[in-house]
Design an enzyme around this catalytic site. Structure first.
Site, short mmCIF file in Angstrom:
data_model
loop_
_atom_site.label_atom_id
_atom_site.label_comp_id
_atom_site.label_asym_id
_atom_site.label_seq_id
_atom_site.Cartn_x
_atom_site.Cartn_y
_atom_site.Cartn_z
N THR A 23 0.83 -1.21 0.00
CA THR A 23 0.00 0.00 0.00
C THR A 23 0.85 1.25 0.00
O THR A 23 0.45 2.29 -0.53
CB THR A 23 -0.92 -0.02 1.24
OG1 THR A 23 -1.83 -1.11 1.09
CG2 THR A 23 -1.70 1.26 1.40
N SER A 69 1.29 -7.41 -0.80
CA SER A 69 1.93 -8.46 0.01
C SER A 69 0.97 -9.56 0.44
O SER A 69 1.40 -10.59 0.95
CB SER A 69 2.64 -7.87 1.23
OG SER A 69 1.76 -7.60 2.28
N THR A 102 1.61 -4.28 4.42
CA THR A 102 1.43 -4.61 5.83
C THR A 102 0.90 -6.03 6.04
O THR A 102 1.07 -6.60 7.11
CB THR A 102 0.44 -3.64 6.51
OG1 THR A 102 -0.82 -3.71 5.84
CG2 THR A 102 0.97 -2.21 6.50
N ASP A 103 0.26 -6.61 5.00
CA ASP A 103 -0.49 -7.85 5.22
C ASP A 103 0.38 -9.03 5.65
O ASP A 103 -0.01 -9.83 6.49
CB ASP A 103 -1.27 -8.23 3.95
CG ASP A 103 -2.48 -7.34 3.74
OD1 ASP A 103 -2.87 -6.62 4.68
OD2 ASP A 103 -3.05 -7.36 2.63
N1 ASP Z 1 -2.72 -5.38 0.82
C1 ASP Z 1 -1.67 -4.46 1.19
C2 ASP Z 1 -0.36 -5.23 1.21
O1 ASP Z 1 -0.08 -5.90 2.14
C3 ASP Z 1 -1.94 -3.84 2.50
C4 ASP Z 1 -0.93 -2.85 2.96
O2 ASP Z 1 0.16 -2.74 2.45
O3 ASP Z 1 -1.26 -2.14 3.93
O4 ASP Z 1 0.39 -5.15 0.30
#
Ligand code: ASP
Length: 327
Positions: A23, A69, A102-103
């Site tokens: 993200t 991710s 973050t995932d």
């Molecule tokens: N779906 C995103 C990822 O993990 C969420 C994020 O980065 O906050 O790439």
């Protein structure tokens, strides 16, 4: 977009920023849309150029991957680990920053901590909960904070920096779906805080364990052992374990991590299927689906080993162990 021209005083050491997507590199059609965006759209060079304050750091950068991710895979892990290892070996490099989603950040950070575990240099993961286009974009500050930590004299080990908090990789977990301050660590407070006044260290930098080494994760990504996570819950009857044992596509089942209830306890019916899996040569560990607290291995559940780790990091740990047996 033009890249910042680094102003480097004297023989200042370099920080390498490795981009993998997430993200933090995401874009949405509207600046007020914090949910309906697409991750992994902007290059790491663009993310750096968006933070003028980074110009006082000596930076190198490299796009290692460009993915959301949630779709992290073994090949991207191998590529990232190899590039981190490469840059850590450069004398002029003081530290590494990895931009990530973050995932699955807690999984990648644990993998890197176990495989490379730099004893003298920091590897600092960072991410964002809002896309780069958001009115509330947290990526630029998080990236600056991560570079600040990676430049900090004496800092070492694998960490994550978000919302002004520095977490060690062990026990790291995403604890909120939406807040900017979305991470925590089981049994541990933040290692440090990053404020506009600098880095305030609260406890020892992480790391120091002997690394397993890059060779541990060298096998072709399509040949990594299958390790799945199952959950114990009301009515858990073990059918999922039986199905996994019977599954014939792709690599055979080599390991199961069970997110157990409470103190890593298991539904009796699920435990029976897990015992059957053990007799078929599948490694089985039990940890807890509960957010906080250790697993106190006070007997019960026979040969199923109790582990005080989050299920997601335990799976990484088991993968690394099985990869070692393959070698
Ligand atoms: N779906 C995103 C990822 O993990 C969420 C994020 O980065 O906050 O790439």
């Amino acid at each position: 977009m033009n890249l910042p021209t680094p102003f480097v005083a004297g023989n200042a050491k370099r920080v390498v920023v490795l981009g993998t997507g997430g993200t933090i590199a995401g874009t949405a059609a509207s600046a007020t849309d914090a949910v309906g965006y697409t991750a992994a759209q902007r290059g790491v060079d663009v993310l750096i150029a968006a933070v003028p304050a980074l110009a006082r750091h000596a930076l190198d950068w490299e796009q290692v991957a460009q993915l959301d991710s949630k779709d992290m895979d073994f090949a991207a892990w191998q590529q990232l680990a190899a590039r981190i290892d490469h840059h850590l070996r450069r004398d002029e490099v003081q530290g590494i920053v990895v931009t990530h989603g973050t995932d699955t950040l807690e999984e990648t950070a644990w993998l890197i901590a176990r495989v490379i575990a730099p004893s003298a240099k920091p590897v600092v993961f960072t991410a964002a909960m809002r896309p780069a286009t958001s009115l509330q974009a947290d990526g630029p500050q998080n990236l600056l904070d991560a570079v600040t930590v990676a430049s900090q004299p004496g800092a070492h080990g694998v960490m994550a920096v978000l919302a002004g908090k520095v977490w060690g990789a062990a026990g790291l977990r995403k604890i909120h779906t939406y807040d900017l301050d979305a991470f925590s660590a089981v049994h541990a407070g933040p290692v440090a805080l990053v404020t506009s006044g600098g880095v305030q260290q609260l406890s020892a930098w992480p790391g120091g364990e002997k690394p397993l080494g890059l060779a541990r994760i060298a096998p072709d990504a399509t040949r990594w052992p299958r390790v799945e996570i199952v959950v114990s819950h009301a009515g858990a009857d073990g059918a999922i374990v039986d199905a996994l044992l019977a599954h014939r596509d792709g690599p055979p089942l080599r390991g199961l991590v069970v997110a157990g209830t409470g103190n890593a306890t298991l539904h009796t019916a699920l435990a029976a299927s897990l015992e059957h899996a053990l007799t078929r040569g599948v490694e089985v560990w039990r940890c807890s689906r509960v957010a906080e607290g250790p697993v106190i291995a006070a007997g019960g559940h026979g040969r199923i080993r109790a582990v005080s780790m989050t299920p997601w990091q335990a799976r990484v740990e088991m993968l690394l162990g099985l990869l070692g047996e393959n070698g």
